[in-house]
Design an enzyme around this catalytic site. Structure first.
Site, mmCIF file in Angstrom:
data_model
loop_
_atom_site.group_PDB
_atom_site.id
_atom_site.type_symbol
_atom_site.label_atom_id
_atom_site.label_comp_id
_atom_site.label_asym_id
_atom_site.label_seq_id
_atom_site.Cartn_x
_atom_site.Cartn_y
_atom_site.Cartn_z
ATOM 1 N N HIS A 107 -24.338 -14.227 -29.729
ATOM 2 C CA HIS A 107 -23.394 -13.309 -29.091
ATOM 3 C C HIS A 107 -22.083 -13.935 -28.656
ATOM 4 C CE1 HIS A 107 -24.617 -15.134 -25.283
ATOM 5 N NE2 HIS A 107 -23.596 -14.528 -24.720
HETATM 6 C C1 UD1 Z 1 -20.190 -11.666 -21.248
HETATM 7 C C2 UD1 Z 1 -19.830 -13.013 -20.595
HETATM 8 C C3 UD1 Z 1 -20.663 -14.120 -21.232
HETATM 9 C C4 UD1 Z 1 -22.154 -13.779 -21.193
HETATM 10 C C5 UD1 Z 1 -22.348 -12.417 -21.839
HETATM 11 C C6 UD1 Z 1 -23.793 -11.981 -21.856
HETATM 12 C C7 UD1 Z 1 -17.456 -13.196 -19.884
HETATM 13 C C8 UD1 Z 1 -16.161 -13.826 -20.165
HETATM 14 N N1 UD1 Z 1 -18.427 -13.368 -20.821
HETATM 15 O O1 UD1 Z 1 -19.850 -11.729 -22.621
HETATM 16 O O2 UD1 Z 1 -20.456 -15.310 -20.502
HETATM 17 O O3 UD1 Z 1 -22.869 -14.765 -21.884
HETATM 18 O O4 UD1 Z 1 -21.580 -11.451 -21.094
HETATM 19 O O5 UD1 Z 1 -23.922 -10.790 -22.574
HETATM 20 O O6 UD1 Z 1 -17.609 -12.582 -18.847
HETATM 21 N N2 UD1 Z 1 -20.317 -4.150 -24.932
HETATM 22 C C9 UD1 Z 1 -21.074 -3.020 -25.143
HETATM 23 N N3 UD1 Z 1 -21.895 -2.619 -24.131
HETATM 24 C C10 UD1 Z 1 -21.971 -3.270 -22.938
HETATM 25 C C11 UD1 Z 1 -21.188 -4.416 -22.747
HETATM 26 C C12 UD1 Z 1 -20.378 -4.845 -23.746
HETATM 27 O O7 UD1 Z 1 -21.011 -2.399 -26.180
HETATM 28 O O8 UD1 Z 1 -22.756 -2.844 -22.075
HETATM 29 C C13 UD1 Z 1 -19.458 -4.636 -26.033
HETATM 30 C C14 UD1 Z 1 -18.037 -4.182 -25.910
HETATM 31 O O9 UD1 Z 1 -17.528 -3.970 -27.169
HETATM 32 C C15 UD1 Z 1 -17.313 -5.376 -25.338
HETATM 33 C C16 UD1 Z 1 -18.117 -6.516 -25.947
HETATM 34 O O10 UD1 Z 1 -19.467 -6.034 -26.030
HETATM 35 O O11 UD1 Z 1 -15.988 -5.384 -25.664
HETATM 36 C C17 UD1 Z 1 -18.104 -7.760 -25.147
HETATM 37 O O12 UD1 Z 1 -18.495 -7.503 -23.792
HETATM 38 P P1 UD1 Z 1 -17.928 -8.426 -22.614
HETATM 39 O O13 UD1 Z 1 -18.557 -8.026 -21.328
HETATM 40 O O14 UD1 Z 1 -16.435 -8.497 -22.670
HETATM 41 O O15 UD1 Z 1 -18.396 -9.872 -22.998
HETATM 42 P P2 UD1 Z 1 -19.788 -10.423 -23.526
HETATM 43 O O16 UD1 Z 1 -19.586 -10.851 -24.922
HETATM 44 O O17 UD1 Z 1 -20.943 -9.525 -23.234
#
Ligand code: UD1
Length: 400
Positions: free
Chosen positions: A234
């Site tokens: 991820h």
């Molecule tokens: C975040 C954390 C990372 C952690 C990870 C666990 C930061 C900088 N990164 O990364 O350290 O390891 O969480 O998962 O805070 N999305 C969904 N549904 C959700 C959440 C996210 O579809 O419930 C998708 C969205 O497209 C979003 C992308 O995932 O843009 C990334 O989500 P984001 O919270 O920005 O970062 P993670 O990659 O989850």
């Protein structure tokens, strides 16, 4: 080292019942809450599981604030339910966005929240944008910040989580280091010794506390122990680059074929979106041995890690969980913050490189693992209790 002695009589107890009987002390009806715990992402919810049980047991007046960084059921609510985390006193509904926008929105809403509840301190676990915003909004209002999982370093200057944790550590009043290396990192950066406490790791508390529950957890499909590999992917630095993701997928497909093992992959929403947009999804999910599934609950993930032949991951937490559950790990990152596992011979760092991933898998398939006591590296399941005692001391005026 500055580890506080455990105060309660049952300091070594990991008994579910001992902690569960004290749940009634917590209430969310006060306007003033002494300790606000700010979280927003899946790994942060996990870090609260045992910690909040100790908060309740010790009668700490706390409330959880959810930034809303993670919002999908599989990334979010299932963890609150599984881990019996109390309903947040405030949900900020921030959602996804660029790091700047996401963090800015959190800051604005957290400031209002702190002014509503007047906390004496704010606890932030981990290194996500939610943790950074939680700490920054607090220090700007002269509220003490306590950092759970302080001192981890990847030395990758531009990694979002590295930026977050360095900033949080340098803003915090109390820093709870999970390992000796993390503790040493903080002192090497000039942080005052009396702020830093080597507590052990709260995620290892979960492994000890929930040992039975992990074993009894049902999986939504059948697996044969030791006959599959458990994989998660991820991290932005892997999945946001099609050429890197391609190498990782090729390596995993080859591993499945070479060893005739299933590779079980619960797909993170970020990874799913990227696979679809790069046109890689259909081919990958149809490859022999590849079993792509929806994100799993916390206990299902631990059970999968425990009974796997091997874990291949780019997650920080899963490296440690696998090790603590007796499964070796191949880490598809440039480096790791959990260096003890590499030193112990249970983790090989491969980055996203296909040949390195294949070599590392071969190593673990062929070589015997060194004998180690994994839990000892991380406080043997006592971190939450130590952190709770320190916070109590602080609230009682016993820590300056
Ligand atoms: C975040 C954390 C990372 C952690 C990870 C666990 C930061 C900088 N990164 O990364 O350290 O390891 O969480 O998962 O805070 N999305 C969904 N549904 C959700 C959440 C996210 O579809 O419930 C998708 C969205 O497209 C979003 C992308 O995932 O843009 C990334 O989500 P984001 O919270 O920005 O970062 P993670 O990659 O989850």
């Amino acid at each position: 080292m500055n580890v506080k002695q455990n105060k309660s009589d049952d300091s070594n107890s990991n008994s579910h019942s001992v902690l569960e009987t004290n749940t009634t002390k917590h209430t969310t009806s006060h306007t003033n809450i002494d300790v606000l715990v700010v979280v927003g992402t899946r790994p942060q919810f996990v870090k609260l599981a045992v910690l909040l049980k100790y908060f309740r047991k010790h009668g700490i007046n706390f409330g959880v604030v959810h930034t809303g960084q993670h919002y999908d059921y599989e990334m979010n609510k299932i963890f609150f339910e599984d881990l019996e985390i109390p309903t947040p006193v405030k949900h900020l509904n921030v959602g996804s966005g660029t790091h700047g926008k996401q963090t800015a929105l959190m800051l604005e809403r957290l400031e209002d929240t702190y002014q509503e509840f007047h906390p004496q301190c704010v606890v932030v676990p981990g290194d996500t944008n939610s943790a950074l915003a939680g700490a920054l909004a607090a220090v700007k209002l002269h509220i003490h910040t306590f950092h759970v999982e302080a001192g981890l370093r990847s030395r990758l200057q531009f990694m979002a989580e590295e930026i977050n944790r360095v900033l949080i550590d340098h803003m915090s009043t109390l820093l709870f280091a999970p390992t000796q290396t993390a503790y040493d990192n903080l002192l090497a950066e000039g942080i005052a010794t009396d702020k830093v406490h080597l507590t052990g790791d709260v995620m290892i508390d979960n492994i000890v506390f929930y040992a039975d529950r992990i074993e009894k957890t049902e999986l939504p499909f059948t697996v044969t122990p030791n006959q599959y590999i458990y994989t998660t992917i991820h991290r932005a630095e892997n999945v946001d680059f099609p050429e890197k993701l391609r190498e990782i997928l090729d390596a995993i497909k080859l591993v499945a074929q070479k060893y005739d093992l299933d590779v079980i992959i619960p797909l993170h929403p970020r990874t799913k979106k990227r696979l679809l947009s790069y046109g890689m999804f259909s081919d990958f999910v149809a490859s022999p041995g590849i079993r792509v599934i929806e994100p799993v609950g916390y206990f299902q993930s631990l059970k999968l890690a425990k009974h796997a032949k091997l874990v291949i991951t780019d997650s920080g937490g899963l490296q440690k969980e696998a090790f603590a559950l007796g499964t070796p790990v191949v880490t598809m990152r440039e480096t790791t913050e959990w260096v003890e596992i590499v030193d112990a011979g249970w983790n090989i760092i491969t980055d996203y490189k296909k040949t390195r991933i294949l070599d590392a898998v071969t190593h673990f398939m062929e070589k015997k693992l060194p004998q180690v006591n994994a839990l000892e590296f991380y406080g043997s399941g006592t971190a939450s209790e130590r952190i709770t005692s320190l916070i109590e001391d602080f609230l009682g005026g016993n820590i300056p």
